[in-house]
Design a protein around this motif. Sequence first.
Motif, mmCIF file in Angstrom:
data_model
loop_
_atom_site.group_PDB
_atom_site.id
_atom_site.type_symbol
_atom_site.label_atom_id
_atom_site.label_comp_id
_atom_site.label_asym_id
_atom_site.label_seq_id
_atom_site.Cartn_x
_atom_site.Cartn_y
_atom_site.Cartn_z
ATOM 1 N N PRO A 99 -15.036 6.556 -16.179
ATOM 2 C CA PRO A 99 -15.238 8.117 -16.339
ATOM 3 C C PRO A 99 -16.350 8.648 -15.759
ATOM 4 C CG PRO A 99 -15.495 7.188 -18.708
ATOM 5 C CD PRO A 99 -15.314 5.984 -17.471
ATOM 6 N N GLU A 100 -16.408 9.801 -15.349
ATOM 7 C CA GLU A 100 -17.432 10.553 -14.567
ATOM 8 C C GLU A 100 -18.882 10.613 -15.371
ATOM 9 O OE1 GLU A 100 -18.037 12.088 -11.815
ATOM 10 O OE2 GLU A 100 -20.164 12.449 -12.208
ATOM 11 N N ASP A 101 -18.727 10.416 -16.991
ATOM 12 C CA ASP A 101 -19.897 10.424 -17.727
ATOM 13 C C ASP A 101 -20.514 9.159 -17.682
ATOM 14 O OD1 ASP A 101 -18.149 8.886 -19.505
ATOM 15 O OD2 ASP A 101 -18.215 10.673 -21.138
ATOM 16 N N GLN A 102 -19.940 8.099 -16.951
ATOM 17 C CA GLN A 102 -20.463 6.743 -16.924
ATOM 18 C C GLN A 102 -21.075 6.780 -15.456
ATOM 19 O OE1 GLN A 102 -17.469 3.853 -18.051
ATOM 20 N NE2 GLN A 102 -17.933 4.103 -20.045
ATOM 21 N N ARG A 103 -21.418 7.903 -14.679
ATOM 22 C CA ARG A 103 -21.785 7.492 -13.392
ATOM 23 C C ARG A 103 -23.352 6.976 -13.392
ATOM 24 N NH1 ARG A 103 -20.955 9.886 -8.394
ATOM 25 N NH2 ARG A 103 -19.234 10.935 -9.229
ATOM 26 N N ASN A 104 -24.205 7.431 -14.314
ATOM 27 C CA ASN A 104 -25.492 6.926 -13.878
ATOM 28 C C ASN A 104 -25.653 5.427 -14.344
ATOM 29 O OD1 ASN A 104 -26.454 9.484 -13.549
ATOM 30 N ND2 ASN A 104 -27.975 10.041 -15.385
ATOM 31 N N VAL A 105 -24.885 5.197 -15.456
ATOM 32 C CA VAL A 105 -24.984 3.688 -15.598
ATOM 33 C C VAL A 105 -24.283 2.820 -14.891
ATOM 34 C CG1 VAL A 105 -23.088 3.792 -17.300
ATOM 35 C CG2 VAL A 105 -25.150 2.177 -17.812
ATOM 36 N N THR A 106 -23.517 3.407 -14.114
ATOM 37 C CA THR A 106 -22.496 2.657 -12.985
ATOM 38 C C THR A 106 -23.464 2.681 -11.708
ATOM 39 O OG1 THR A 106 -20.494 3.147 -14.134
ATOM 40 C CG2 THR A 106 -20.520 2.483 -11.722
ATOM 41 N N SER A 107 -24.008 3.542 -11.369
ATOM 42 C CA SER A 107 -24.678 3.400 -10.175
ATOM 43 C C SER A 107 -26.033 2.614 -10.316
ATOM 44 C CB SER A 107 -25.174 4.853 -9.513
ATOM 45 O OG SER A 107 -25.813 5.597 -10.461
ATOM 46 N N SER A 108 -26.508 2.815 -11.694
ATOM 47 C CA SER A 108 -27.900 1.638 -11.755
ATOM 48 C C SER A 108 -27.367 0.336 -11.740
ATOM 49 C CB SER A 108 -28.528 2.074 -13.158
ATOM 50 O OG SER A 108 -28.348 3.277 -13.679
ATOM 51 N N ASN A 109 -26.401 0.246 -12.320
ATOM 52 C CA ASN A 109 -25.842 -1.326 -12.429
ATOM 53 C C ASN A 109 -25.333 -1.663 -11.038
ATOM 54 O OD1 ASN A 109 -23.411 -2.881 -14.863
ATOM 55 N ND2 ASN A 109 -24.556 -3.818 -13.194
ATOM 56 N N LEU A 110 -24.771 -0.925 -10.348
ATOM 57 C CA LEU A 110 -24.333 -1.324 -8.757
ATOM 58 C C LEU A 110 -25.766 -1.765 -8.145
ATOM 59 C CD1 LEU A 110 -21.672 1.188 -7.970
ATOM 60 C CD2 LEU A 110 -21.437 -1.100 -8.097
ATOM 61 N N LYS A 159 -25.264 -4.423 -17.265
ATOM 62 C CA LYS A 159 -25.837 -5.696 -17.187
ATOM 63 C C LYS A 159 -24.531 -6.620 -16.616
ATOM 64 C CE LYS A 159 -28.899 -6.578 -21.161
ATOM 65 N NZ LYS A 159 -28.919 -6.918 -22.772
ATOM 66 N N ALA A 160 -23.525 -5.769 -16.042
ATOM 67 C CA ALA A 160 -22.368 -6.577 -15.335
ATOM 68 C C ALA A 160 -23.046 -7.084 -14.082
ATOM 69 C CB ALA A 160 -21.301 -5.731 -15.018
ATOM 70 N N PRO A 161 -22.883 -8.476 -13.874
ATOM 71 C CA PRO A 161 -23.268 -9.079 -12.481
ATOM 72 C C PRO A 161 -22.120 -8.790 -11.496
ATOM 73 C CG PRO A 161 -22.257 -10.760 -13.959
ATOM 74 C CD PRO A 161 -22.303 -9.447 -14.822
ATOM 75 N N ALA A 162 -22.848 -8.891 -10.291
ATOM 76 C CA ALA A 162 -21.872 -8.762 -9.050
ATOM 77 C C ALA A 162 -20.754 -9.816 -9.190
ATOM 78 C CB ALA A 162 -22.679 -8.666 -7.888
ATOM 79 N N LEU A 163 -19.708 -9.605 -8.582
ATOM 80 C CA LEU A 163 -18.691 -10.684 -8.220
ATOM 81 C C LEU A 163 -19.406 -10.937 -6.828
ATOM 82 C CD1 LEU A 163 -16.262 -12.265 -8.788
ATOM 83 C CD2 LEU A 163 -14.774 -10.668 -7.534
ATOM 84 N N PRO A 164 -19.924 -12.293 -6.852
ATOM 85 C CA PRO A 164 -20.655 -12.787 -5.670
ATOM 86 C C PRO A 164 -19.888 -12.558 -4.246
ATOM 87 C CG PRO A 164 -21.135 -14.312 -7.407
ATOM 88 C CD PRO A 164 -19.981 -13.350 -7.614
ATOM 89 N N GLU A 165 -18.482 -12.821 -4.403
ATOM 90 C CA GLU A 165 -17.800 -13.159 -3.059
ATOM 91 C C GLU A 165 -17.617 -11.261 -2.707
ATOM 92 O OE1 GLU A 165 -17.119 -14.641 -5.816
ATOM 93 O OE2 GLU A 165 -17.742 -16.758 -4.841
ATOM 94 N N SER A 166 -17.361 -10.652 -3.399
ATOM 95 C CA SER A 166 -17.490 -9.058 -3.047
ATOM 96 C C SER A 166 -18.750 -8.785 -2.548
ATOM 97 C CB SER A 166 -16.749 -8.182 -4.422
ATOM 98 O OG SER A 166 -15.574 -8.628 -4.703
ATOM 99 N N LEU A 167 -19.856 -9.041 -3.194
ATOM 100 C CA LEU A 167 -21.121 -8.435 -2.682
ATOM 101 C C LEU A 167 -21.254 -9.018 -1.345
ATOM 102 C CD1 LEU A 167 -23.790 -7.217 -3.210
ATOM 103 C CD2 LEU A 167 -24.629 -9.203 -4.060
ATOM 104 N N LYS A 168 -21.050 -10.262 -1.023
ATOM 105 C CA LYS A 168 -21.010 -10.812 0.516
ATOM 106 C C LYS A 168 -20.282 -9.965 1.320
ATOM 107 C CE LYS A 168 -21.640 -15.434 -0.814
ATOM 108 N NZ LYS A 168 -20.901 -16.657 -0.885
ATOM 109 N N LEU A 197 -28.630 -2.379 -9.213
ATOM 110 C CA LEU A 197 -29.442 -3.527 -9.823
ATOM 111 C C LEU A 197 -28.878 -5.067 -9.023
ATOM 112 C CD1 LEU A 197 -29.883 -2.749 -13.366
ATOM 113 C CD2 LEU A 197 -31.308 -4.318 -12.444
ATOM 114 N N VAL A 198 -27.422 -5.014 -8.865
ATOM 115 C CA VAL A 198 -26.921 -6.472 -8.518
ATOM 116 C C VAL A 198 -26.799 -6.342 -6.755
ATOM 117 C CG1 VAL A 198 -25.866 -6.665 -10.493
ATOM 118 C CG2 VAL A 198 -24.621 -5.758 -8.918
ATOM 119 N N GLY A 199 -27.368 -5.169 -6.297
ATOM 120 C CA GLY A 199 -27.132 -5.506 -4.817
ATOM 121 C C GLY A 199 -26.633 -4.451 -4.199
ATOM 122 N N TYR A 200 -25.783 -3.726 -4.797
ATOM 123 C CA TYR A 200 -24.842 -2.670 -4.029
ATOM 124 C C TYR A 200 -26.001 -1.568 -3.783
ATOM 125 C CZ TYR A 200 -20.862 -5.564 -5.439
ATOM 126 O OH TYR A 200 -19.887 -6.499 -5.516
#
Length: 259
Positions: free
Chosen positions: A176-187, A148-157, A189-192
Amino acid sequence: MGLLFFLFLATTISDGSPAKETIPGDKVLLLGPGTGPGVDRAPGLSCLSWRLAVETNNIIDWNTVPGQCEDYIGYYMLGQQYRKDSAMVTNQALLHAQSLTVGRDGKDVWVFDIDETSLSNSPYYASQGFGAEPYDATSFNKWVLEAKAPALPESLKLYQKLLSLGIKVVFLTGRPEDQRNVTSSNLRLVGYHTWEKLILKQTSYSGETAVAYKSSERGKLVKSGYRIVGNIGDQWSDLLGTNPGNRTFKLPDPMYYIG
Ligand SMILES: *[C@@H]1O[C@H](CO)[C@@H](O)[C@H](O)[C@H]1NC(C)=O
Ligand SMILES: *[C@@H]1O[C@H](CO)[C@@H](O)[C@H](O)[C@H]1NC(C)=O
Ligand SMILES: [Mg+2]
């Protein structure tokens, strides 16, 4: 802690003045009396001087935010100054990117760190406190798994503009590698929505410093023919070491230190 001051997170991390995004949970940060946005009045220690020394890598290897500066750091992180400071960094990064001649071989890459760079964990820190307590891996990982982490808007731009210039993005994170799925979904979700690589920390790096890990992974990129034209992160350990990239850009982070 008194209940005199209430700062609503929902009005802070978003794109510009009126909040467009709402931080999940609409958490409320309670700050004590005697503090306020930009007010630096802890006795005996200038929290602004402390923050500047941290950002310039003059204070290193620190474990926690000085207790008397926690409210100051909280206001900084949730208020406009953090966003303005971030925009100053990403605007310079963009100027650098625009000055480059991008190759036609698709090998120009920009390295993005994730936490406090691509994604913001401010909602987590708003509920846990702004760095005066030691890092709590259990609660932090629980937050990461919520994606559920939001993007840092400046970095997303910056990310969007780099892509439009033909520069590819490589995410290089200490997660860590075992957070790959959740990390890619979070990215996503917020526009990456796209990346050349998402590099997470393998267990083989355990015990190594962030500088060693990140240098080693950047070395592999260069060996595979990538040109690291830029590198952005909130920790000096994202930007020091070997193959740092043609230019490095340091985003603010007065909440924690990773060596
Ligand atoms: C990650 O997602 C992939 C595909 O959706 C799945 O096969 C894999 O088991 C997941 N891994 C973890 C660690 O959850
Ligand atoms: C970028 O860095 C590489 C490696 O240090 C160097 O060879 C190259 O000339 C630099 N490119 C620019 C545009 O500065
Ligand atoms: Mg980071």
